[in-house]
Design a protein around this motif. Structure first.
Motif, PDB file in Angstrom:
ATOM      1  N   CYS A 221      66.662  11.462 -92.157  1.00  0.00           N
ATOM      2  CA  CYS A 221      67.946  11.288 -92.799  1.00  0.00           C
ATOM      3  C   CYS A 221      68.939  12.199 -92.092  1.00  0.00           C
ATOM      4  O   CYS A 221      68.711  13.402 -91.991  1.00  0.00           O
ATOM      5  N   TRP A 222      70.026  11.614 -91.574  1.00  0.00           N
ATOM      6  CA  TRP A 222      71.046  12.402 -90.873  1.00  0.00           C
ATOM      7  C   TRP A 222      72.026  13.002 -91.863  1.00  0.00           C
ATOM      8  O   TRP A 222      72.435  12.340 -92.820  1.00  0.00           O
ATOM      9  N   ASN A 223      72.453  14.228 -91.592  1.00  0.00           N
ATOM     10  CA  ASN A 223      73.548  14.839 -92.341  1.00  0.00           C
ATOM     11  C   ASN A 223      74.787  13.960 -92.179  1.00  0.00           C
ATOM     12  O   ASN A 223      75.121  13.537 -91.077  1.00  0.00           O
ATOM     13  N   LYS A 224      75.478  13.683 -93.291  1.00  0.00           N
ATOM     14  CA  LYS A 224      76.602  12.741 -93.253  1.00  0.00           C
ATOM     15  C   LYS A 224      77.871  13.352 -92.663  1.00  0.00           C
ATOM     16  O   LYS A 224      78.780  12.637 -92.271  1.00  0.00           O
ATOM     17  N   GLN A 225      77.934  14.683 -92.647  1.00  0.00           N
ATOM     18  CA  GLN A 225      79.155  15.336 -92.169  1.00  0.00           C
ATOM     19  C   GLN A 225      78.970  16.033 -90.824  1.00  0.00           C
ATOM     20  O   GLN A 225      79.934  16.185 -90.080  1.00  0.00           O
ATOM     21  N   ASP A 226      77.769  16.472 -90.536  1.00  0.00           N
ATOM     22  CA  ASP A 226      77.509  17.203 -89.296  1.00  0.00           C
ATOM     23  C   ASP A 226      76.339  16.559 -88.573  1.00  0.00           C
ATOM     24  O   ASP A 226      75.181  16.756 -88.938  1.00  0.00           O
ATOM     25  N   PRO A 227      76.622  15.767 -87.519  1.00  0.00           N
ATOM     26  CA  PRO A 227      75.555  14.999 -86.868  1.00  0.00           C
ATOM     27  C   PRO A 227      74.542  15.851 -86.103  1.00  0.00           C
ATOM     28  O   PRO A 227      73.601  15.304 -85.523  1.00  0.00           O
ATOM     29  N   ASN A 228      74.708  17.167 -86.137  1.00  0.00           N
ATOM     30  CA  ASN A 228      73.687  18.012 -85.498  1.00  0.00           C
ATOM     31  C   ASN A 228      72.444  18.174 -86.370  1.00  0.00           C
ATOM     32  O   ASN A 228      71.395  18.565 -85.876  1.00  0.00           O
ATOM     33  N   TYR A 229      72.575  17.901 -87.660  1.00  0.00           N
ATOM     34  CA  TYR A 229      71.473  18.186 -88.578  1.00  0.00           C
ATOM     35  C   TYR A 229      70.811  16.913 -89.082  1.00  0.00           C
ATOM     36  O   TYR A 229      71.484  15.924 -89.395  1.00  0.00           O
ATOM     37  N   LEU A 230      69.492  16.963 -89.183  1.00  0.00           N
ATOM     38  CA  LEU A 230      68.776  15.885 -89.845  1.00  0.00           C
ATOM     39  C   LEU A 230      67.612  16.472 -90.627  1.00  0.00           C
ATOM     40  O   LEU A 230      67.183  17.604 -90.378  1.00  0.00           O
ATOM     41  N   ALA A 231      67.128  15.685 -91.579  1.00  0.00           N
ATOM     42  CA  ALA A 231      66.015  16.122 -92.417  1.00  0.00           C
ATOM     43  C   ALA A 231      64.876  15.131 -92.245  1.00  0.00           C
ATOM     44  O   ALA A 231      65.093  13.944 -92.042  1.00  0.00           O
ATOM     45  N   THR A 232      63.646  15.636 -92.322  1.00  0.00           N
ATOM     46  CA  THR A 232      62.487  14.750 -92.256  1.00  0.00           C
ATOM     47  C   THR A 232      61.393  15.312 -93.150  1.00  0.00           C
ATOM     48  O   THR A 232      61.473  16.455 -93.615  1.00  0.00           O
ATOM     49  N   MET A 233      60.372  14.498 -93.395  1.00  0.00           N
ATOM     50  CA  MET A 233      59.255  14.932 -94.232  1.00  0.00           C
ATOM     51  C   MET A 233      57.991  14.232 -93.776  1.00  0.00           C
ATOM     52  O   MET A 233      58.041  13.120 -93.240  1.00  0.00           O
ATOM     53  N   ALA A 234      56.884  14.913 -93.975  1.00  0.00           N
ATOM     54  CA  ALA A 234      55.589  14.388 -93.535  1.00  0.00           C
ATOM     55  C   ALA A 234      54.898  13.648 -94.675  1.00  0.00           C
ATOM     56  O   ALA A 234      55.177  13.877 -95.855  1.00  0.00           O
ATOM     57  N   MET A 235      54.008  12.772 -94.300  1.00  0.00           N
ATOM     58  CA  MET A 235      53.199  12.051 -95.287  1.00  0.00           C
ATOM     59  C   MET A 235      52.422  13.057 -96.142  1.00  0.00           C
ATOM     60  O   MET A 235      51.821  13.998 -95.611  1.00  0.00           O
ATOM     61  N   ASP A 236      52.468  12.863 -97.464  1.00  0.00           N
ATOM     62  CA  ASP A 236      51.804  13.752 -98.418  1.00  0.00           C
ATOM     63  C   ASP A 236      52.318  15.185 -98.347  1.00  0.00           C
ATOM     64  O   ASP A 236      51.676  16.104 -98.867  1.00  0.00           O
ATOM     65  N   GLY A 237      53.473  15.394 -97.713  1.00  0.00           N
ATOM     66  CA  GLY A 237      54.005  16.758 -97.584  1.00  0.00           C
ATOM     67  C   GLY A 237      54.846  17.137 -98.783  1.00  0.00           C
ATOM     68  O   GLY A 237      55.511  16.303 -99.394  1.00  0.00           O
ATOM     69  N   MET A 238      54.814  18.426 -99.127  1.00  0.00           N
ATOM     70  CA  MET A 238      55.582  18.910-100.266  1.00  0.00           C
ATOM     71  C   MET A 238      56.870  19.597 -99.830  1.00  0.00           C
ATOM     72  O   MET A 238      57.585  20.142-100.659  1.00  0.00           O
ATOM     73  N   GLU A 239      57.168  19.576 -98.530  1.00  0.00           N
ATOM     74  CA  GLU A 239      58.402  20.213 -98.082  1.00  0.00           C
ATOM     75  C   GLU A 239      59.239  19.257 -97.245  1.00  0.00           C
ATOM     76  O   GLU A 239      58.742  18.275 -96.692  1.00  0.00           O
ATOM     77  N   VAL A 240      60.526  19.567 -97.188  1.00  0.00           N
ATOM     78  CA  VAL A 240      61.462  18.838 -96.334  1.00  0.00           C
ATOM     79  C   VAL A 240      61.891  19.800 -95.233  1.00  0.00           C
ATOM     80  O   VAL A 240      62.203  20.967 -95.489  1.00  0.00           O
ATOM     81  N   VAL A 241      61.851  19.306 -94.006  1.00  0.00           N
ATOM     82  CA  VAL A 241      62.188  20.124 -92.843  1.00  0.00           C
ATOM     83  C   VAL A 241      63.594  19.747 -92.375  1.00  0.00           C
ATOM     84  O   VAL A 241      63.900  18.561 -92.208  1.00  0.00           O
ATOM     85  N   ILE A 242      64.443  20.759 -92.193  1.00  0.00           N
ATOM     86  CA  ILE A 242      65.791  20.525 -91.663  1.00  0.00           C
ATOM     87  C   ILE A 242      65.788  20.897 -90.176  1.00  0.00           C
ATOM     88  O   ILE A 242      65.344  21.992 -89.805  1.00  0.00           O
ATOM     89  N   LEU A 243      66.273  19.990 -89.348  1.00  0.00           N
ATOM     90  CA  LEU A 243      66.292  20.195 -87.893  1.00  0.00           C
ATOM     91  C   LEU A 243      67.725  20.240 -87.388  1.00  0.00           C
ATOM     92  O   LEU A 243      68.611  19.600 -87.951  1.00  0.00           O
ATOM     93  N   ASP A 244      67.906  20.989 -86.313  1.00  0.00           N
ATOM     94  CA  ASP A 244      69.185  21.035 -85.609  1.00  0.00           C
ATOM     95  C   ASP A 244      68.921  20.498 -84.206  1.00  0.00           C
ATOM     96  O   ASP A 244      68.108  21.072 -83.473  1.00  0.00           O
ATOM     97  N   VAL A 245      69.569  19.394 -83.843  1.00  0.00           N
ATOM     98  CA  VAL A 245      69.252  18.769 -82.553  1.00  0.00           C
ATOM     99  C   VAL A 245      69.586  19.681 -81.374  1.00  0.00           C
ATOM    100  O   VAL A 245      69.071  19.494 -80.273  1.00  0.00           O
ATOM    101  N   ARG A 246      70.432  20.703 -81.603  1.00  0.00           N
ATOM    102  CA  ARG A 246      70.769  21.634 -80.508  1.00  0.00           C
ATOM    103  C   ARG A 246      69.648  22.639 -80.268  1.00  0.00           C
ATOM    104  O   ARG A 246      69.625  23.296 -79.234  1.00  0.00           O
TER     105      ARG A 246
END
Length: 335
Positions: A221-246
């Motif tokens: 899922c891409w951040n709607k205001q800042d295209p440098n950030y996206l979020a992802t999650m793993a199968m059966d995972g209990m956390e969401v990881v935020i990434l910075d493409v830079r």
């Protein structure tokens, strides 16, 4: 901070079957309209009676993995809804009935189809859609509006490009708002990687992140205001990881207050630092990630539903409303 106890802040709708997929319409004249799947229902909130009304139900040959309204905030395109399952289908929604406009199948030489896991509709160019499939590919489709027949423009589609995106199944695809918002997209899949592509240079892709244990990644899922950030999650995972493409390969934040596996992620449409996550622990949590890269300890808002939350969608045209679904229920919450 509780959502309860104020004036009507929650509206609820019960569908005849379990709700997994949903999407808010962005048309200005359809403020509180959502599409729901596994079969498909179109529901709208009657603001006079404060009740959801089912406007339309139609059969879907295979439970839909995702559904999405055309990203048409001005209401200038036909009122279209796309669904993915065995194929990508585009439906035309009328006042009284919904009809199939086109069925997009890029495997013409086989009786078998590789099911589509997800798709995304390009916001800058609504004639572009991208699908992800278990056959390791992503396909970018071009829609065209055909000749006027009896005052109705027929919509059809063709494959613009198909690429092998991952080594294993691809589970999600999303266009980025970076670089004009038309050509960049990313995908995640069973090989545990997030990969980024540019339609102008498809000969190479960039791996932004790989899950350390190679767990399959289910959503991005891409951040709607800042295209440098996206979020992802793993199968059966209990956390969401935020990434910075830079800063590839190193998460800038981990959101890990859920006590069961996460099923949905939605960025705020109006703020670059708010994100909602929803999980099997019945919780929808809103986080403020402003202090990244310092650790984000706790969410700023929590809502507990009456069941495991399958999906969450933040209304892009009405940023104070979030939709969640659990069991056979849709709830919209004012935040």
């Amino acid at each position: 901070m509780s959502l309860h106890g104020k004036r009507k802040e929650i509206y609820k709708y019960e569908a005849p079957w379990t709700v997994y997929a949903m999407n808010w319409s962005v048309r200005p004249d359809k403020r509180f309209r959502l599409a729901l799947g596994s079969f498909v229902q179109l529901v709208g909130l009657d603001e006079e009676s404060s009740e959801f009304i089912c406007r339309n139900t139609f059969d879907h040959p295979y439970p839909t993995t995702k559904l999405m309204w055309i990203p048409d905030t001005k209401g200038v395109y036909p009122d279209l809804l796309a669904t993915s399952g065995d194929y990508l289908r585009v439906w035309r929604v009328g006042e009284t009935e919904t009809r199939l406009e086109c069925l997009l199948n890029n495997n013409k030489n086989s009786d078998f189809c590789a099911p589509l896991t997800s798709f995304d509709w390009n916001e800058v160019d609504p004639y572009l859609l991208g699908t992800s499939s278990i056959d390791t590919t992503c396909t970018i489709w071009g829609l065209e509006t055909g000749q006027v027949l009896g005052r109705v423009n027929l919509v059809s589609g063709h494959v613009k490009t198909q690429l092998i995106a991952h080594d294993k199944e691809v589970y999600d695809i999303a266009f980025s708002r970076a670089g004009g918002g038309r050509d960049m997209f990313a995908s995640v899949g069973a090989d545990g990687s997030v990969r980024m592509f540019d339609l102008r240079h498809l000969e190479h892709s960039t791996i932004i992140y790989e899950d350390p244990q190679h767990h399959p990644l289910l959503r991005l899922c891409w951040n709607k205001q800042d295209p440098n950030y996206l979020a992802t999650m793993a199968m059966d995972g209990m956390e969401v990881v935020i990434l910075d493409v830079r800063v590839p390969c190193t998460p800038v934040a981990r959101l890990n207050n859920h006590r069961a596996c996460v099923n949905g992620i939605a960025w705020a449409p109006h703020s670059s630092c708010h994100i909602c996550t929803a999980a099997d622990d019945h919780q929808a949590l809103i986080w403020d990630i402003q202090q990244m890269p310092r650790a984000i300890e706790d969410p700023i808002l929590a809502y507990t539903a009456e069941g495991e939350i399958n999906n969450v969608q933040w209304a892009s045209t009405q940023p104070d409303w979030i939709a969640i679904c659990y069991n056979n229920c849709l709830e919209i919450l004012r935040v």
